[in-house]
Design a protein around this motif. Structure first.
Motif, PDB file in Angstrom:
ATOM      1  N   ARG A 100      31.178  51.263  48.676  1.00  0.00           N
ATOM      2  CA  ARG A 100      31.546  50.221  47.717  1.00  0.00           C
ATOM      3  C   ARG A 100      33.050  50.273  47.510  1.00  0.00           C
ATOM      4  NH1 ARG A 100      29.633  51.901  41.720  1.00  0.00           N
ATOM      5  NH2 ARG A 100      30.924  50.098  41.299  1.00  0.00           N
ATOM      6  N   LEU A 101      33.607  49.158  47.053  1.00  0.00           N
ATOM      7  CA  LEU A 101      35.018  49.159  46.685  1.00  0.00           C
ATOM      8  C   LEU A 101      35.186  49.862  45.343  1.00  0.00           C
ATOM      9  CD1 LEU A 101      36.145  45.541  47.670  1.00  0.00           C
ATOM     10  CD2 LEU A 101      36.309  47.629  49.004  1.00  0.00           C
ATOM     11  N   ALA A 102      36.380  50.339  45.102  1.00  0.00           N
ATOM     12  CA  ALA A 102      36.646  51.087  43.873  1.00  0.00           C
ATOM     13  C   ALA A 102      36.333  50.222  42.655  1.00  0.00           C
ATOM     14  CB  ALA A 102      38.103  51.533  43.840  1.00  0.00           C
ATOM     15  N   PRO A 103      35.535  50.736  41.709  1.00  0.00           N
ATOM     16  CA  PRO A 103      35.290  49.961  40.479  1.00  0.00           C
ATOM     17  C   PRO A 103      36.574  49.825  39.675  1.00  0.00           C
ATOM     18  CG  PRO A 103      34.386  52.178  40.304  1.00  0.00           C
ATOM     19  CD  PRO A 103      34.845  52.025  41.721  1.00  0.00           C
ATOM     20  N   LEU A 104      36.871  48.620  39.249  1.00  0.00           N
ATOM     21  CA  LEU A 104      38.101  48.371  38.511  1.00  0.00           C
ATOM     22  C   LEU A 104      37.948  48.764  37.045  1.00  0.00           C
ATOM     23  CD1 LEU A 104      39.189  44.898  39.961  1.00  0.00           C
ATOM     24  CD2 LEU A 104      40.015  47.161  40.601  1.00  0.00           C
ATOM     25  N   HIS A 105      38.952  49.417  36.543  1.00  0.00           N
ATOM     26  CA  HIS A 105      38.963  49.783  35.120  1.00  0.00           C
ATOM     27  C   HIS A 105      39.217  48.516  34.293  1.00  0.00           C
ATOM     28  CE1 HIS A 105      40.346  51.628  31.353  1.00  0.00           C
ATOM     29  NE2 HIS A 105      39.671  52.700  31.746  1.00  0.00           N
ATOM     30  N   PRO A 106      38.617  48.413  33.122  1.00  0.00           N
ATOM     31  CA  PRO A 106      38.866  47.225  32.280  1.00  0.00           C
ATOM     32  C   PRO A 106      40.349  46.931  32.074  1.00  0.00           C
ATOM     33  CG  PRO A 106      37.087  48.523  31.354  1.00  0.00           C
ATOM     34  CD  PRO A 106      37.614  49.304  32.514  1.00  0.00           C
ATOM     35  N   ASN A 107      41.182  47.959  32.007  1.00  0.00           N
ATOM     36  CA  ASN A 107      42.625  47.738  31.836  1.00  0.00           C
ATOM     37  C   ASN A 107      43.236  47.041  33.045  1.00  0.00           C
ATOM     38  OD1 ASN A 107      42.492  48.969  29.361  1.00  0.00           O
ATOM     39  ND2 ASN A 107      43.162  50.967  30.094  1.00  0.00           N
ATOM     40  N   GLU A 108      42.702  47.355  34.247  1.00  0.00           N
ATOM     41  CA  GLU A 108      43.204  46.713  35.462  1.00  0.00           C
ATOM     42  C   GLU A 108      42.846  45.228  35.483  1.00  0.00           C
ATOM     43  OE1 GLU A 108      43.207  50.122  38.889  1.00  0.00           O
ATOM     44  OE2 GLU A 108      41.230  49.487  38.177  1.00  0.00           O
ATOM     45  N   TYR A 169      39.562  39.608  40.571  1.00  0.00           N
ATOM     46  CA  TYR A 169      39.141  40.815  41.285  1.00  0.00           C
ATOM     47  C   TYR A 169      39.965  41.021  42.557  1.00  0.00           C
ATOM     48  CZ  TYR A 169      35.290  42.724  38.623  1.00  0.00           C
ATOM     49  OH  TYR A 169      34.569  43.365  37.660  1.00  0.00           O
ATOM     50  N   LEU A 170      40.313  39.943  43.236  1.00  0.00           N
ATOM     51  CA  LEU A 170      41.174  40.084  44.423  1.00  0.00           C
ATOM     52  C   LEU A 170      42.499  40.743  44.046  1.00  0.00           C
ATOM     53  CD1 LEU A 170      40.912  36.818  46.583  1.00  0.00           C
ATOM     54  CD2 LEU A 170      39.846  39.028  46.950  1.00  0.00           C
ATOM     55  N   ILE A 171      43.096  40.259  42.999  1.00  0.00           N
ATOM     56  CA  ILE A 171      44.396  40.792  42.562  1.00  0.00           C
ATOM     57  C   ILE A 171      44.234  42.237  42.077  1.00  0.00           C
ATOM     58  CG2 ILE A 171      46.258  40.540  40.871  1.00  0.00           C
ATOM     59  CD1 ILE A 171      45.609  37.476  40.947  1.00  0.00           C
ATOM     60  N   GLY A 172      43.151  42.502  41.313  1.00  0.00           N
ATOM     61  CA  GLY A 172      42.917  43.847  40.797  1.00  0.00           C
ATOM     62  C   GLY A 172      42.723  44.862  41.916  1.00  0.00           C
ATOM     63  N   TRP A 173      41.925  44.514  42.921  1.00  0.00           N
ATOM     64  CA  TRP A 173      41.703  45.432  44.040  1.00  0.00           C
ATOM     65  C   TRP A 173      42.973  45.633  44.875  1.00  0.00           C
ATOM     66  CZ3 TRP A 173      36.336  42.938  44.752  1.00  0.00           C
ATOM     67  CH2 TRP A 173      35.344  43.784  44.234  1.00  0.00           C
TER      68      TRP A 173
END
Length: 566
Positions: A100-108, A169-173
């Motif tokens: 899986r891709l890294a789960p994004l933190h709410p802050n991200e 999500y694209l930008i966050g990842w």
């Protein structure tokens, strides 16, 4: 759609594209040359120096690959390990995602500014400023690729909020991975993004497509041919191999590595080809769901000591076993014969049968030990498995790891199905958890031995008195049935003794005769094998035989025998 409407849409799209080119700012100076330079040998191609792949000014050469299966299962993990080592030795950046891709933190996610939007143009314009963490050519390439993909998404999805979410999500990842992938800032130094296991959803698919339009080699490894990757893209180059292999993570010496020999993989093949359709190796499966059989009373004794795989409705699908179990209440005494009644129960007692002779068996004290911790164990309707297993009050840590996971899965199903009255309403789920995580040691030993394709453990309950099962008893019965136990409750009085705390009836009720009262329950004992018993040695047998022989001789005969010898 008529020709005029289609032409208007195309013209509108062209206008939007021209508008977006202005929004994106400076045009990229480099264009991608994706996959055109490949030779068909993926691991060799990835190693190739990016500058030598397509030595034409104004282009960067990257690859976008999905490798299905394994060319050679014995050397597969070793080949991937050396691929990574060679790339690092050549100064290439390697980023790996496992499963899986890294789960994004709410802050991200919150850090991505959005703005208000009424159409796709305003949506893209509001998100483009978030690429400020990139510089120079990389930023130009990222903004252009992002705008094109968002515009493409708008043709498939009309809900702008959903498109905005995907864009965030694209930008966050990209922000999450860019440091390790584009650290140098030089677009001609192609980094590598390896995804082991394949894309699981549209968000992951979109990110891999986005990354493949930047100066990065994007490689999706799918060695297990049974698992499907949902990624689709006209740029994607796919390579197929016939051999399949289960791999949970990309080989990394820092995380510990293990690799199978040829014999190991041959054994796994044997599992697939030989085991199944009635043939199963010991403890082959670790996942199961129970199914309560509706039977006639006479069938209980027939099915009782039979292996699960021979029972009706037994099946194995995608590694999960369906366990056909018995859950019954037997009321009355057949023909009014107490002796025959107890004898019929005695015949059901096997080495894996627990017997409860009187109720209530469990009281409120059985849940006191774990009750203070259940709010830590159960949050937002889900059991916190990792937290439970690491907690000081957890009592099942000595069981095999798959057994622990299975018990917690069964407990989650028991809560989800709301079998116990009050579950989800008045906090009853906390009582259910406290009771289920405090099973008796003998029961746990039976669960530890339980093999889903063979004989299952049993519980016989005898309610001969006028007291019913406690709440804790009913929770235990329901939980053991979920696990795969056969449960039979004998009630010679016919009194309502079980399931008083259930939202719906689980047990199949049987009336076998008239009611009898004040019966004395025998002290049933199962014929348990003695694990400490050993076979006698030959020398022991000799000494015993000699001792018995001498013991048979009379004293005078022994004296005469000694005189003759002298």
């Amino acid at each position: 759609m008529d020709a005029d409407t289609e032409r208007k849409i195309k013209n509108s799209m062209k206008d939007i594209q021209k508008d977006l080119e202005q929004l994106c700012g400076d045009k990229p100076q480099l264009k991608p040359c994706t996959n055109a330079w490949l030779s068909g040998k993926p691991l060799k191609d990835i190693r190739k120096d990016p500058a030598a792949r397509y030595p034409v000014p104004g282009f960067f050469a990257n690859c976008f690959l999905r490798i299905l299966g394994a060319e050679d299962r014995v050397t597969y993990l070793d080949d991937l390990y050396h691929l990574r080592q060679d790339l690092l030795a050549a100064g290439r950046k390697v980023v790996i995602a496992n499963g899986r891709l890294a789960p994004l933190h709410p802050n991200e996610i919150d850090a991505v500014t959005r703005g208000n939007f009424r159409n796709i143009r305003e949506l893209i314009a509001g998100l483009l400023p978030n690429f400020g963490f990139l510089t120079g050519e990389l930023r130009c390439l990222a903004r252009k690729a992002f705008a094109e993909l968002m515009l493409e998404e708008s043709q498939k999805e009309k809900n702008l909020s959903k498109i905005a979410g995907r864009g965030v999500y694209l930008i966050g990842w990209l922000w999450h991975y860019h440091r390790n992938l584009f650290e140098s800032g030089d677009p001609l130094r192609i980094g590598c993004f390896f995804y082991m296991g394949g894309c699981r959803d549209s968000a992951e698919t979109l990110f891999c497509r986005f990354l493949a339009r930047l100066p990065a080699d994007v490689v999706i490894f799918c060695p297990d041919l049974r698992k499907k990757c949902c990624l689709e893209d006209h740029l994607l180059y796919e390579i197929h191999y016939d051999e399949s292999l289960e791999v949970s993570a990309y080989p990394d010496p820092d995380e510990g590595m293990s690799m199978g020999t040829a014999s190991y993989h041959a054994e796994r093949d044997l599992d697939s080809s030989l085991y199944g359709d009635g043939l199963y190796r010991n403890q082959q499966y670790s996942s199961a769901v129970s199914l309560i059989l509706k039977t006639a009373y006479e069938e209980i004794s027939v099915l009782w000591d039979e292996e699960l795989k021979y029972r009706p409705n037994f099946s194995v699908r995608n590694g999960t076993v369906t366990l056909p179990v018995i859950f019954a209440v037997v009321n009355g005494v057949k023909d009014g014969s107490a002796y025959a009644y107890w004898d019929s129960i005695r015949k059901l007692i096997t080495p894996d049968t627990a017997v409860i002779r009187a109720f209530p068996h469990l009281s409120r004290t059985s849940r006191k030990k774990l009750m203070p911790f259940t709010r830590e164990f159960f949050i937002n309707g889900r059991l916190q498995k990792t937290r439970i297993k690491s907690h000081k009050a957890y009592q099942y840590g000595f069981l095999r790891e798959p057994v622990q996971d299975y018990l917690l899965d069964c407990l989650q199903r028991l809560i989800d199905q709301k079998i116990i009255k009050g579950t989800g309403e008045n906090g009853m789920e906390h009582t259910v958890i406290a009771v289920a995580l405090n099973l008796e040691k003998d029961i746990l030993r039976m669960i530890q031995r339980f093999d889903f394709t063979r004989k299952n453990p049993k519980l016989i309950c005898i309610a001969a008195g006028e007291t019913a099962l406690s709440l804790e008893d009913d929770i235990t019965l329901a939980f053991l049935s979920q696990i795969g136990f056969d449960v039979v409750i004998f009630a010679p009085t016919g009194y309502q003794c079980a399931e008083r705390h259930f939202n719906r009836s689980l047990a199949v009720s049987h009336q076998i005769g008239g009611y009898m009262f004040d019966l004395e329950v025998p002290a049933f004992r199962a014929a348990l094998p003695d694990p400490n018993r050993r076979l006698p040695r030959l020398s022991d047998l000799r000494s015993r035989c000699c001792g018995k022989f001498l013991g048979c001789l009379s004293v005078p005969f022994i004296i005469i025998l000694l005189l003759l010898i002298v």
